[in-house]
Enzyme design. Structure first.
Site, PDB file in Angstrom:
ATOM      1  CG  HIS A  94      12.739  82.010   5.022  1.00 35.53           C
ATOM      2  ND1 HIS A  94      13.392  80.807   5.138  1.00 35.53           N
ATOM      3  CD2 HIS A  94      12.280  82.052   3.741  1.00 35.53           C
ATOM      4  CE1 HIS A  94      13.335  80.161   3.990  1.00 35.53           C
ATOM      5  NE2 HIS A  94      12.660  80.892   3.127  1.00 35.53           N
ATOM      6  CG  ASP A 119      13.263  79.308   8.434  1.00 34.47           C
ATOM      7  OD1 ASP A 119      12.491  79.861   7.607  1.00 34.47           O
ATOM      8  OD2 ASP A 119      14.511  79.372   8.339  1.00 34.47           O
ATOM      9  CG  ASP A 141      14.616  85.721  -2.376  1.00 36.50           C
ATOM     10  OD1 ASP A 141      14.190  85.518  -3.527  1.00 36.50           O
ATOM     11  OD2 ASP A 141      14.181  85.126  -1.382  1.00 36.50           O
TER      12      ASP A 141
HETATM   13  C1  GLP Z   1      12.629  80.133  -0.523  1.00 35.49           C
HETATM   14  C2  GLP Z   1      12.472  81.591  -1.014  1.00 35.49           C
HETATM   15  C3  GLP Z   1      11.252  82.223  -0.456  1.00 35.49           C
HETATM   16  C4  GLP Z   1      10.119  81.228  -0.505  1.00 35.49           C
HETATM   17  C5  GLP Z   1      10.381  80.110   0.456  1.00 35.49           C
HETATM   18  C6  GLP Z   1       9.365  78.991   0.384  1.00 35.49           C
HETATM   19  O1  GLP Z   1      13.789  79.851   0.114  1.00 35.49           O
HETATM   20  N1  GLP Z   1      13.581  82.437  -0.805  1.00 35.49           N
HETATM   21  O2  GLP Z   1      10.942  83.398  -1.193  1.00 35.49           O
HETATM   22  O3  GLP Z   1       8.919  81.841  -0.128  1.00 35.49           O
HETATM   23  O4  GLP Z   1      11.687  79.665   0.392  1.00 35.49           O
HETATM   24  O5  GLP Z   1       9.514  78.246  -0.784  1.00 35.49           O
HETATM   25  P1  GLP Z   1       8.412  77.260  -1.300  1.00 35.49           P
HETATM   26  O6  GLP Z   1       7.275  78.073  -1.751  1.00 35.49           O
HETATM   27  O7  GLP Z   1       9.063  76.504  -2.432  1.00 35.49           O
HETATM   28  O8  GLP Z   1       8.072  76.360  -0.156  1.00 35.49           O
END
Ligand code: GLP
Length: 261
Positions: free
Chosen positions: A138, A136, A67
């Site tokens: 995602h 959340d 992304d």
């Molecule tokens: C971000 C990314 C995701 C990631 C998630 C968790 O917004 N777009 O790909 O998995 O949030 O991030 P983190 O591993 O820093 O908690």
């Protein structure tokens, strides 16, 4: 879905690097799906360490990131293309141009998204997809409500995600972009093996939904319950809400040594 509960992030990095190393051993041209965020950092650190020791090479491999924020200038340190270069790509031996990401600065965003999906397809598809998970639920930036069959597209970030990610933008939510380009859930589902990493109690509810909840667009990661080869790597904090945690621990403990993740 295989759930592996390990003592800490370093152990998660090591088990993941074993799987990625084995893949590159049998297929040096493997296509890696690369995630940003803090969760996969231990994997990249371990892969870089093994590269330094001459145990692994990415020379013929390719990579696709998940992304990208829309509109961050090319040199911005939080642009995911730059982040993945810093935390991983520049530390190993990928060939120039072997790692790509969606173009968050494209003038024609739908065309850039279609072209990205096609580039992944032409590369032969993703062999192993590294994933984190948002609080959340995602994955990549497929926020709650995403189509479970979605393909790369523009998404609006939820306020929760912008709050979570403000830590990378001087703690200022106003500096976090409002939109992103993301691989769709359908794109991620086409990867041959998914390695999802989560650590810390803030992820416990999302992990519980992912592994044990009903499949729902409200928790987009739950679509992975329909994938034939998903490995969920957790520390105790992220596993905290799992109803069947003891069973997952027992299953992993009694796994035959020859049966890799
Ligand atoms: C971000 C990314 C995701 C990631 C998630 C968790 O917004 N777009 O790909 O998995 O949030 O991030 P983190 O591993 O820093 O908690």
């Amino acid at each position: 879905m295989e759930v592996v509960i390990l003592p800490d992030a370093a152990a998660i990095g090591s088990v993941s690097a074993d799987a990625i190393g084995a893949l590159l051993g049998r297929k040096p041209t493997a296509v890696l799906g690369l995630a940003t965020g803090s969760s996969p950092l231990a994997i990249y650190d371990e892969l870089a360490a093994r590269y330094d020791r001459g145990l692994i090479s990415f020379q013929q491999a390719r990579g696709f990131t998940l992304d990208e924020y829309v509109g961050l200038p090319a040199g911005h340190p939080e642009r995911y293309r730059n982040v993945i270069d810093t935390v991983f790509v520049s530390r190993v031996d990928f060939a120039p141009g072997a790692v790509r990401g969606p173009d968050g600065l494209a003038a024609d965003i739908p065309a850039a998204c279609a072209e990205y999906e096609e580039a992944i397809r032409q590369a032969g598809g993703v062999d192993v997809q590294i994933l984190g998970i948002g609080t959340d639920g995602h994955i990549a930036f497929n926020e709650p409500g995403s189509s479970l069959a979605s393909r790369p597209r523009i998404k609006t970030l939820t306020r929760q995600t912008r709050v979570d990610n403000a830590r990378f933008f001087d703690g200022n939510i106003e500096l976090v972009p409002t939109h992103c380009l993301t691989q769709g859930l359908g794109t991620i589902m086409a990867a041959r093996h998914v390695l999802l990493v989560a650590t810390g109690r803030s992820k416990a509810e999302a992990v519980h939904q992912l592994v044990e909840g009903p499949v729902s667009a409200l928790w987009p990661a739950t679509i992975l319950q329909h994938h034939p080869h998903v490995t969920v790597l957790l520390d105790d904090g992220a596993a905290h809400r799992l109803q069947l945690a003891d069973y997952y621990r027992e299953t992993y403990r009694s796994k035959p040594a020859w049966q890799a993740i």
